[in-house]
Design a protein around this motif. Structure first.
Motif, mmCIF file in Angstrom:
data_model
loop_
_atom_site.group_PDB
_atom_site.id
_atom_site.type_symbol
_atom_site.label_atom_id
_atom_site.label_comp_id
_atom_site.label_asym_id
_atom_site.label_seq_id
_atom_site.Cartn_x
_atom_site.Cartn_y
_atom_site.Cartn_z
ATOM 1 N N THR A 647 1.003 -1.197 -0.094
ATOM 2 C CA THR A 647 0.126 0.115 -0.062
ATOM 3 C C THR A 647 0.840 1.109 -0.026
ATOM 4 O OG1 THR A 647 -0.121 0.105 2.436
ATOM 5 C CG2 THR A 647 -1.929 -1.154 1.293
ATOM 6 N N ALA A 648 0.360 2.490 -0.705
ATOM 7 C CA ALA A 648 1.087 3.480 -0.478
ATOM 8 C C ALA A 648 0.502 4.321 0.339
ATOM 9 C CB ALA A 648 0.853 4.133 -1.919
ATOM 10 N N ARG A 649 1.720 5.047 1.126
ATOM 11 C CA ARG A 649 1.191 6.373 2.015
ATOM 12 C C ARG A 649 0.758 7.702 1.458
ATOM 13 N NH1 ARG A 649 3.925 7.436 7.838
ATOM 14 N NH2 ARG A 649 3.137 9.669 8.121
ATOM 15 N N ARG A 650 -0.185 8.133 1.850
ATOM 16 C CA ARG A 650 -0.733 9.569 1.526
ATOM 17 C C ARG A 650 -0.351 10.387 2.694
ATOM 18 N NH1 ARG A 650 -3.806 9.914 -2.720
ATOM 19 N NH2 ARG A 650 -4.680 11.775 -2.042
ATOM 20 N N ASP A 651 0.242 11.626 2.030
ATOM 21 C CA ASP A 651 0.685 12.540 2.967
ATOM 22 C C ASP A 651 -0.184 13.496 2.828
ATOM 23 O OD1 ASP A 651 3.068 11.101 3.692
ATOM 24 O OD2 ASP A 651 3.974 11.655 2.033
ATOM 25 N N ARG A 652 -0.357 14.431 3.928
ATOM 26 C CA ARG A 652 -1.195 15.664 4.039
ATOM 27 C C ARG A 652 -0.575 16.700 3.016
ATOM 28 N NH1 ARG A 652 -1.283 19.726 7.246
ATOM 29 N NH2 ARG A 652 0.426 19.036 8.609
ATOM 30 N N PRO A 653 -1.467 17.426 2.497
ATOM 31 C CA PRO A 653 -0.844 18.616 1.567
ATOM 32 C C PRO A 653 -0.114 19.445 2.304
ATOM 33 C CG PRO A 653 -2.841 18.018 0.639
ATOM 34 C CD PRO A 653 -2.735 17.359 2.036
ATOM 35 N N ALA A 654 1.194 19.900 1.784
ATOM 36 C CA ALA A 654 1.924 20.844 2.590
ATOM 37 C C ALA A 654 1.332 22.194 2.763
ATOM 38 C CB ALA A 654 3.440 20.954 2.086
ATOM 39 N N ARG A 655 0.921 22.681 1.527
ATOM 40 C CA ARG A 655 0.412 23.883 1.395
ATOM 41 C C ARG A 655 -1.279 23.958 0.673
ATOM 42 N NH1 ARG A 655 5.378 25.040 -0.931
ATOM 43 N NH2 ARG A 655 4.468 25.063 -3.170
#
Lengths: 659, 399
Positions: A647-655
């Motif tokens: 599975t791939a990790r989804r990151d929170r948008p930086a901006r």
């Protein structure tokens, strides 16, 4: 019809006094038909150009172009005074001219669905010299290498390209088909007018202009079939053993060539020979002189059946499973319709055909029925005057022609429509040959119609009959083609999603080229029907559009987050599929021909796209699919089955709001 | 004999021109190939049926010669297949020469057997022989066929009959183009005692009719040849002009497109990529075909979050090779989607960091990665493959 069974009155045979000399007549014929041919070709070019630019009026221009040549040809070839040689020349010219609509449709390369497959197959033989290689677009054609070997061999020997060699082979086959029908009719009735009439009537069938001129195995095989039947009748007529053996041998050789070229044509050949044998046997009860011809016919039927069975059993065992769904489902649907089920086809639904083409298409079967009834009447009337083989041959061909009518019922079913259209090219053979004597008989009889009228009206009969027959000829030509061929096959136009002939957009061609150039050729990939055509031919890949046993379309059907069937994934991995092609227009539009992947796909076909966008963009977040190429509509993914459980990790948008 | 040897010689000559060693252009090879195939077609007929009489239209022989000649090609390919020989010029030429020889031998045998039959027939003449017909031993069947024939006299003046009522003049109609090649047209009776398919039976007693017709023969083959070639030539001219009209005429412009593809080593990504601590340069190919020059946003997303964006101008008909630098990924061992898009088109592959640290440090690195600058170079780069060795998998539990 009694008048026509009599020998024409003295003075009515041969050239009339004052008629032009043969040479002058031939020159006059050549000039008129060349001018008519040039005008016809120009009109067809205009029709295609108007269709391409969306200017409208293409149907009228097209038929004007066809009729401006066809009608003079019909006149020259059936008129009494034309010499046999000139008749042959006219038919050769007609065969060549009637190849033009398909040629001009796309002169530079394959265009129709099957053409991509056959072009790719021939290309493969030219490249590596190997026959019987599997084809991914039409899976059985590798087992029938007759056409591909012919085209590839010619290209290999002469330095022509595959397409040029194919055009040469197909044009030759088309002219041979036209002449072959005349020769076949000539084996039953030695009147060249009937022979020419048979060729003209046959050319009115729905496959003659577009389907049996494409780069497809039937285009070559059907010509061979016709000549094989002519040889078979010659064998039944032969009176010496060497002659009989020779013609029978030629029939079996041609049967072998047909079998190695096309499955359906080989089956039709076996069936027609079988009918001839049965009819000869039945007639031989009364006409003892038919005993030997019946034996010959049975021997030829057995020989052909043996060849076909051996080929189907040993070389091409997959053919049965390939053909079965077409007929089986069609019969199911027919029985369903008879039982009151809904699900039949609405003829000309959303068709762009003009009203007069649609009307002609509805009238055509009725006219064909009238022609068959007249032929039946003539056959009955001549039952004591025709020679036994002519009588038996006519009986067999009447039965073959009669098959045209049940096939028109199949056109009402989604699964049977294609099969029905395919059958008409064969059943029309019987119809044309038995109706041809009726045409000539009508023209001959028309000479006597004005007998009770004043002398000044004497030419009125033949003129009226001729004009009437030409009008019927035009009606049949228009109606049969309207019923038998999709407008997008007949005319060019702007790109249309889901059309075999207009789906090869620059974007798809560029994707196919990129894939071949960067990844190489020969990879298995999952694709929809239209991308698969281009990738499987120009792209030199092996696309698969799925089937009941390999439901590749389930990849697309799965909703985001919904797991893909492990069995399907195992099939994809075990069979070494490398790429997945996704055309996002599947979520935006309904295909022009209402097929996304294959005929029996389990998808909705109710005028609403069968997919939503999320089903087609979900692949962007699957770690086992690497998106290596993307365009406005088409994306190419590489399978990475090793990452199936990741599975791939989804990151929170930086901006927020970052573009 | 000449009916066999002449096509055989023509076939050999045509095939020799086709030899790849000659290196001739297609305008020479094509006619030579067709000539050879027609000659082999003639040999097929000589071997299998003899030269057929015509019925209805005089197209039987011409059609069968062309058909069998054409079918020789797939027949050869199929015959060579069991021997493991591939379809290539040399095997095809050798096979065709061998086939021509075998067919010629069969034709000679047929001719010889025909003469033997003739001699037998001459000694035992059939009382029921029908005068003026090709086959003297006609049965009542063929006699009955003459009923049909009689009802359909050829309006142009020749009798309509099959084998039975064939007159010499009628038989001459079957001579067409290939007769000229094989020399059988004008001097049809020379050599082996007459025309194939005809003489064997004629010698049994119908010969007297022959000389009378001979005077009318000379024009027949040339007329038939003209009947075949003139319509083909006219159709070729009309067809060529029409094709040129279609191909050279103006066509509406097809829709343009803008595509993005992984380029260079990246086009071969088959597994998740490992991004080293200094980042990774990924080559990308952007193509604008048929769209007007415009400016699009080039964006990079890592783990679904946009980490960098900059405008790029894509001109009509240009292909751009860009190099996009993927920033160092958090050393948490997690797999992240790396998306590179231009306008609405994008590529996606998966990557993880080459190094792993504790979860707290990893979180810090992740934040750094998100705010790090992305360097996109406009020039093409042929970067070496940056996929490092096996990724360390420690710390994946945090993903």
């Amino acid at each position: 019809m009694s008048a026509v069974t009599e020998r024409p009155a003295p003075g009515l045979t041969g050239a009339r006094s004052g008629a032009p000399r043969p040479a002058a007549e031939a020159i006059w014929c050549a000039v008129t038909l060349t001018v008519a041919g040039a005008a016809g070709a120009a009109a067809i070019v205009i029709a295609y150009r108007r269709a391409e630019w969306g200017a409208g009026g293409q149907f009228g221009w097209f038929w004007a172009g066809m009729l401006v040549f066809t009608l003079p040809v019909a006149w020259w070839s059936i008129r009494r005074a034309t010499s046999a040689r000139l008749r042959m020349a006219v038919l050769i010219g007609y065969g060549a001219f009637t190849y033009l609509p398909k040629l001009l449709r796309h002169p530079s390369g394959p265009l129709y669905h099957d053409e991509y497959a056959h072009w790719g197959q021939s290309h493969g033989i030219l490249a590596d010299g190997r026959l019987f290689e599997a084809n991914s677009i039409v899976r059985v054609i590798g087992d029938y290498p007759g056409l591909h070997a012919c085209v590839a061999s010619l290209a290999s020997l002469t330095g022509l390209s595959i397409w040029q060699a194919a055009l040469f082979v197909l044009t030759t086959a088309h002219v041979l088909l036209t002449l072959g029908v005349a020769v076949l009719a000539g084996q039953l009735w030695p009147d060249p007018r009937i022979a020419a009439a048979a060729a003209i009537v046959y050319s009115l069938n729905s496959s003659f202009l577009f389907f049996d001129t494409q780069l497809g195995y039937e285009s070559l095989a059907i010509g061979v079939l016709v000549w094989a039947l002519a040889a078979a009748i010659r064998a039944t007529r032969a009176t010496t053993v060497p002659s009989r053996l020779g013609w029978a041998g030629l029939t079996l050789l041609l049967a072998g060539a047909t079998t190695a070229t096309h499955h359906l044509t080989a089956l039709w050949m076996t069936g027609i020979l079988g009918l001839l044998a049965v009819v000869c046997t039945i007639h031989s009860i009364q006409a003892r002189e038919l005993v030997t011809p019946a034996r010959v016919a049975w021997a030829l039927t057995s020989g052909t059946a043996l060849i076909v069975a051996a080929w189907l059993g040993i070389v091409a065992p997959r053919t049965g499973s390939y053909l079965d769904p077409y007929l089986g489902r069609a019969l199911d649907q027919i029985s369903g319709l008879a039982g009151g089920d809904e699900g039949g086809r609405e003829l000309f639904s959303k068709s762009v055909l003009p009203w007069w083409e649609q009307t002609a298409a509805y009238i055509t079967p009725g006219v064909a029925l009238a022609g068959m009834l007249a032929a039946l009447g003539l056959w009955w009337h001549r039952r004591y005057t025709d020679d036994p083989i002519t009588r038996a041959g006519t009986s067999a061909l009447l039965l073959v022609g009669a098959l045209y009518f049940p096939a028109t019922l199949l056109i009402l079913t989604p699964a049977g429509a294609e099969g029905a259209r395919r059958s008409w090219a064969f059943s029309y053979l019987g119809l044309a040959i038995v109706v041809a004597p009726v045409v000539v008989a009508l023209l001959d009889r028309a000479r006597h119609w004005p007998a009770r009228l004043p002398v000044r009206f004497a030419p009125a009969g033949p003129i009226a009959a001729g004009a009437g027959l030409l009008a019927v000829c035009a009606l049949m030509l228009v109606g049969n083609n309207a019923a038998g061929m999709n407008p997008s096959y007949r005319f060019p136009g702007p790109p249309v999603y889901g059309s075999d002939t207009r789906a090869a957009t620059p974007e798809v061609l560029a994707a196919a080229k990129w894939l071949r150039d960067t990844q190489g050729g020969g990879f298995r990939l999952v694709a929809d029907r239209y991308s698969g055509l281009v990738l499987g031919s120009y792209g030199e890949q092996h696309p698969n559009t799925g089937s009941e046993s390999f439901p590749a379309y389930d990849l697309y059907r799965a909703k985001p987050g919904q797991p893909i069937s492990p069995a399907l994934l195992a099939q994809l991995r075990d069979w070494r599929f490398r790429f997945l092609i996704v055309d996002r227009r599947m979520a935006e539009q309904v295909p022009d021909i209402n097929i996304y992947f294959e005929t029996n796909e389990p998808l909705r076909h109710d005028g609403v796209p069968a997919f939503d966008r999320s089903q087609l963009t979900k692949f962007d977040s699957m770690p086992w699919l690497i998106k290596i190429y993307d365009g406005p509509h088409l994306a190419i993914y590489r399978f990475d089955f090793g990452s199936l459980d990741r599975t791939a990790r989804r990151d929170r948008p930086a901006r927020e709001g970052n573009r | 004999m000449k009916t066999i040897f002449r096509p055989l010689v023509v076939a050999y000559a045509g095939l020799s021109v086709l030899l790849p060693a000659a290196g001739l252009p297609w305008p020479v090879l094509l006619p030579a190939g067709l000539l050879a195939l027609l000659a082999i077609g003639e040999l097929w007929l000589g071997a299998v049926t003899g030269r057929p009489a015509e019925a209805g239209l005089p197209a039987v022989r011409a059609g069968l010669v062309v058909l069998t000649g054409l079918l020789t090609l797939p027949a050869l390919a199929l015959l060579l297949y069991p021997f493991g020989v591939r379809v290539a010029p040399l095997p095809l030429i050798a096979g065709a020469a061998l086939l021509a020889t075998v067919l010629a031998a069969a034709g000679l045998l047929r001719l010889f057997l025909g003469h033997a039959t003739t001699r037998t027939a001459a000694r035992f003449p059939d009382p029921a022989g029908s005068p003026g017909c090709l086959d003297t031993r006609e049965t009542p069947l063929e006699t009955s066929h003459s009923r049909t024939a009689a009802r359909f006299p050829d309006p142009a003046g020749s009798p309509g009959c099959l084998d039975t009522r064939e007159t010499p003049r009628r038989a001459s109609r079957g001579r067409e183009l290939l007769s000229l090649l094989t020399g059988r047209g004008r001097f049809g009776r020379a050599g082996d005692g007459g025309r194939p398919g005809v003489p064997v039976q004629r010698l049994a007693g119908q010969a007297p009719a022959f000389p009378a017709a001979e005077a009318e023969e000379p024009a027949a083959p040339s007329r038939t040849a003209a009947a075949v070639t003139i319509p083909i030539a006219l159709a070729l001219v009309v067809g060529a002009i029409a094709v040129r009209g279609v191909e050279r005429g103006p066509h509406p412009e097809l829709p343009g497109y803008l595509t993005v593809a992984l380029n260079g080593w990246a086009a071969g990504i088959t597994h998740p990529v490992t991004v080293p601590a200094r980042g990774l340069a990924v080559p990308v190919r952007v193509t604008n075909s048929g769209l007007p020059t415009n400016t699009q946003w080039l964006r990079m997303r890592v783990g679904g979050a946009v980490v960098a964006a900059r405008p790029v101008t894509v001109m009509t008909g240009k292909v751009y090779a860009l190099s996009v630098r993927v920033p160092p990924l958090p050393p948490d061992g997690c797999l992240r989607a790396v998306g590179i898009s231009v306008g609405g088109a994008s590529t996606v592959f998966y990557a993880r960091s080459a190094t792993t640290t504790s979860p707290a440090a990893a979180a810090k690195s992740a934040a750094a990665a998100k705010t790090g600058a992305t360097k996109t170079a406009g020039a093409a780069k042929t970067g070496a493959t940056k996929t490092a060795g096996a990724a360390k998998t420690a710390g994946r539990a945090a993903c």
